[in-house]
Motif scaffolding. Structure first.
Motif, mmCIF file in Angstrom:
data_model
loop_
_atom_site.group_PDB
_atom_site.id
_atom_site.type_symbol
_atom_site.label_atom_id
_atom_site.label_comp_id
_atom_site.label_asym_id
_atom_site.label_seq_id
_atom_site.Cartn_x
_atom_site.Cartn_y
_atom_site.Cartn_z
ATOM 1 N N GLY A 50 0.806 -1.220 0.000
ATOM 2 C CA GLY A 50 0.000 0.000 0.000
ATOM 3 C C GLY A 50 0.829 1.256 0.000
ATOM 4 O O GLY A 50 2.058 1.230 0.196
ATOM 5 N N VAL A 51 0.161 2.364 -0.238
ATOM 6 C CA VAL A 51 0.813 3.679 -0.168
ATOM 7 C C VAL A 51 -0.036 4.593 0.715
ATOM 8 O O VAL A 51 -1.257 4.448 0.775
ATOM 9 C CB VAL A 51 0.973 4.337 -1.567
ATOM 10 N N GLU A 52 0.636 5.507 1.405
ATOM 11 C CA GLU A 52 -0.078 6.533 2.177
ATOM 12 C C GLU A 52 0.568 7.880 1.854
ATOM 13 O O GLU A 52 1.790 8.011 1.933
ATOM 14 C CB GLU A 52 0.059 6.299 3.697
ATOM 15 N N CYS A 53 -0.266 8.832 1.484
ATOM 16 C CA CYS A 53 0.209 10.191 1.238
ATOM 17 C C CYS A 53 -0.369 11.039 2.383
ATOM 18 O O CYS A 53 -1.575 11.271 2.447
ATOM 19 C CB CYS A 53 -0.302 10.645 -0.129
ATOM 20 N N ILE A 54 0.500 11.452 3.305
ATOM 21 C CA ILE A 54 0.042 11.948 4.609
ATOM 22 C C ILE A 54 0.308 13.443 4.784
ATOM 23 O O ILE A 54 1.426 13.918 4.540
ATOM 24 C CB ILE A 54 0.785 11.187 5.739
ATOM 25 N N GLY A 55 -0.724 14.163 5.229
ATOM 26 C CA GLY A 55 -0.524 15.569 5.574
ATOM 27 C C GLY A 55 -0.908 16.504 4.454
ATOM 28 O O GLY A 55 -0.315 17.569 4.303
ATOM 29 N N ILE A 56 -1.896 16.145 3.687
ATOM 30 C CA ILE A 56 -2.334 17.024 2.596
ATOM 31 C C ILE A 56 -3.836 16.863 2.401
ATOM 32 O O ILE A 56 -4.358 15.742 2.479
ATOM 33 C CB ILE A 56 -1.552 16.722 1.290
ATOM 34 N N ASN A 57 -4.518 17.990 2.186
ATOM 35 C CA ASN A 57 -5.951 17.927 1.945
ATOM 36 C C ASN A 57 -6.194 18.599 0.608
ATOM 37 O O ASN A 57 -6.432 19.794 0.536
ATOM 38 C CB ASN A 57 -6.687 18.661 3.070
ATOM 39 N N ASN A 58 -6.042 17.828 -0.449
ATOM 40 C CA ASN A 58 -6.078 18.415 -1.776
ATOM 41 C C ASN A 58 -6.621 17.366 -2.740
ATOM 42 O O ASN A 58 -6.116 16.232 -2.758
ATOM 43 C CB ASN A 58 -4.636 18.797 -2.165
ATOM 44 N N TYR A 59 -7.633 17.743 -3.529
ATOM 45 C CA TYR A 59 -8.229 16.750 -4.444
ATOM 46 C C TYR A 59 -7.184 16.166 -5.384
ATOM 47 O O TYR A 59 -7.311 15.043 -5.864
ATOM 48 C CB TYR A 59 -9.381 17.391 -5.231
ATOM 49 N N MET A 60 -6.089 16.939 -5.621
ATOM 50 C CA MET A 60 -5.068 16.431 -6.537
ATOM 51 C C MET A 60 -4.345 15.210 -5.966
ATOM 52 O O MET A 60 -3.989 14.298 -6.700
ATOM 53 C CB MET A 60 -4.038 17.516 -6.851
ATOM 54 N N SER A 61 -4.105 15.195 -4.654
ATOM 55 C CA SER A 61 -3.404 14.029 -4.107
ATOM 56 C C SER A 61 -4.340 12.818 -4.101
ATOM 57 O O SER A 61 -3.895 11.685 -4.266
ATOM 58 C CB SER A 61 -2.797 14.311 -2.737
ATOM 59 N N ASP A 62 -5.650 13.025 -3.955
ATOM 60 C CA ASP A 62 -6.593 11.900 -4.078
ATOM 61 C C ASP A 62 -6.553 11.351 -5.510
ATOM 62 O O ASP A 62 -6.454 10.139 -5.721
ATOM 63 C CB ASP A 62 -8.030 12.352 -3.754
#
Ligand code: AMP
Length: 430
Positions: free
Chosen positions: A128-140
């Motif tokens: 799995g991957v986790e992209c942590i500390g961002i609230n942005n539709y682009m990272s989703d």
């Protein structure tokens, strides 16, 4: 006494083990192209970490955890997924003080006491991957694309991407109220799990697999009708980025996922093979806003996904059995006569130290017996060494597919092997 393997577990060896490893390697390379680095966390954690994060209303925590009291009296559980452990590691090591977002990939075994069936184990492997500390539709959108493209890259001819939004907190509060009102006078006729879900997390009812309950769920209110303006805009922007990359998706408004921590966008990847095999989701993930905070860190949003490597392995074998990687040797050293055996042993060691996958028969066997062994071991070439060859330091090199044979001097051996293993052909001038 012969010991039995435990229900829901498996031994991987031969081709299966090789391919599980290949899938993991391929996902690692892919995640690194998206800027992720590896994180390793423990196999077991304090039970409370999972009850707080995965959620007491989830089946995973409620029914499927392998929990025990250790010799120090601590309440411990084998991890049922890796996200909670990664969040705990971020907090324990104050990683949130680094440049955000943090981008970590993981691969490890997880444990769930489920009813074993095809594609469902009690110990399995998640990448799995986790992209942590961002609230942005682009990272989703980036995370969803990563998963989709990684599956295509590994050999899935097409992937069914199901996507939904659970909205923001305001949305979910309104929606849960609407669901409670809808199920209130129906819940007595539903399964015991749904009765419990009605009390703990009414959203979970949408995930019920009981046929009769699904009939009731069919007419339940739709989240789309309760989305706040902000949540709708957020979801539309994610979809737009997928459209622009020509990534096809199906909006499935019953998709709520089995873990409690998700908000906003959730998604699953599915694949149905030609003969109709559907093992359920091969990967899944979503956006989460409160998890880091729930385990003692700052309130930062994140997005992640996890693949089930066993399901992917089973399907890839079915999709393309020809290409399903077999273990093979680069070459098999065949010795003719007792005097050449030790010479071959030293030469085989030298080849291995030069990173060729080389094997030989350690006993004295006939040429044909050794050749059969080479074929059974999927060797591409045979290096044939008789007493004459040993005296001249020059050997026969036979392509075991085309049966072509050339002579190679000891001093040219490494270069020649490098060349032919790459091109698959003998140089005409040899
Ligand atoms: P989850 O953590 O439940 O979102 O699951 C992520 C992925 O793990 C799923 O999409 C499956 O591919 C895989 N998976 C989940 N449960 C099992 C299981 N019991 N056996 C094998 N793979 C599983």
């Amino acid at each position: 006494m012969a010991y039995q393997i435990q229900r829901g577990t498996y031994d991987a060896y031969g081709e299966d083990a090789l391919n599980l490893q290949k899938i993991e390697d391929s996902f690692k390379v892919f995640a690194e192209t998206y800027g992720y680095t590896f994180i390793k966390t423990p196999t077991y954690e304090q039970t409370e970490l999972f009850t707080r994060s995965v959620g007491e209303s989830s089946d995973i925590v409620n029914k499927e955890m392998f929990s025990f009291i250790d010799k120090g009296g601590r309440n411990i559980s084998l991890r049922p997924e890796l996200t909670a452990g990664v969040m705990r590691a971020v907090v324990s090591n104050k990683l949130y003080a680094l440049d955000l977002p943090l981008k970590y990939y993981y691969c490890g075994n997880v444990f769930r006491y489920e009813r074993p069936q095809q594609g469902r184990y009690r110990e399995f492997t998640q990448f799995g991957v986790e992209c942590i500390g961002i609230n942005n539709y682009m990272s989703d959108a980036e995370t969803i694309s990563l998963g989709y493209n990684a599956l295509k890259n590994i050999g899935f001819p097409h992937v069914i991407l199901k996507i939904n939004t659970l909205g923001d907190e305001k949305t979910r509060e309104n929606y849960k109220n609407a669901l409670r009102a809808y199920f209130e006078n129906k819940i007595d006729d539903m399964c015991p799990d749904c009765k419990r879900r009605f009390e703990t997390n009414v959203l979970r009812i949408l995930d019920c697999k009981v046929k009769e309950d699904q009939e009731i769920v069919k007419d339940a209110p739709r989240i789309q009708d309760y989305l706040s303006k902000e949540a709708k805009e957020y979801f539309d922007k994610v979809l737009e980025l997928l459209d622009e990359q020509s990534i096809e998706y199906e909006i499935d408004d019953t998709l709520v996922r089995g873990l409690d921590y998700y908000s906003q966008v959730v998604f699953e990847y599915h694949f149905i093979s030609k003969d109709g095999t559907n093992l359920g989701a091969i990967g899944a993930g979503g956006h989460y806003d409160n998890l880091l905070h729930d385990v003692g860190g700052p309130k930062l949003s994140s997005v992640g996904l996890a693949f089930g490597l066993e399901r992917i392995n089973t399907l890839l074998k079915e999709i393309d059995p020809e290409n399903y990687q077999k273990f093979g040797l680069d070459l098999f050293v065949i010795h003719l006569g007792e005097e050449t055996r030790q010479y071959s042993f030293i030469l085989t060691q030298e080849l291995r130290n030069n990173f060729f996958k080389a094997e030989m028969c350690l006993e004295n066997k006939s040429f044909s017996a050794q050749l059969k062994l080479a074929l059974r071991k999927n060797a591409r070439y045979a290096l044939i060494i008789g007493t004459d060859e040993m005296a001249k330091n020059s050997y026969g090199l036979k392509n075991l597919t085309t049966q072509e044979q050339i002579e190679v001097k000891y001093e040219d051996l490494i270069d020649t092997l490098d060349e032919i293993l790459l091109t698959g052909e003998f140089d005409d001038e040899e």
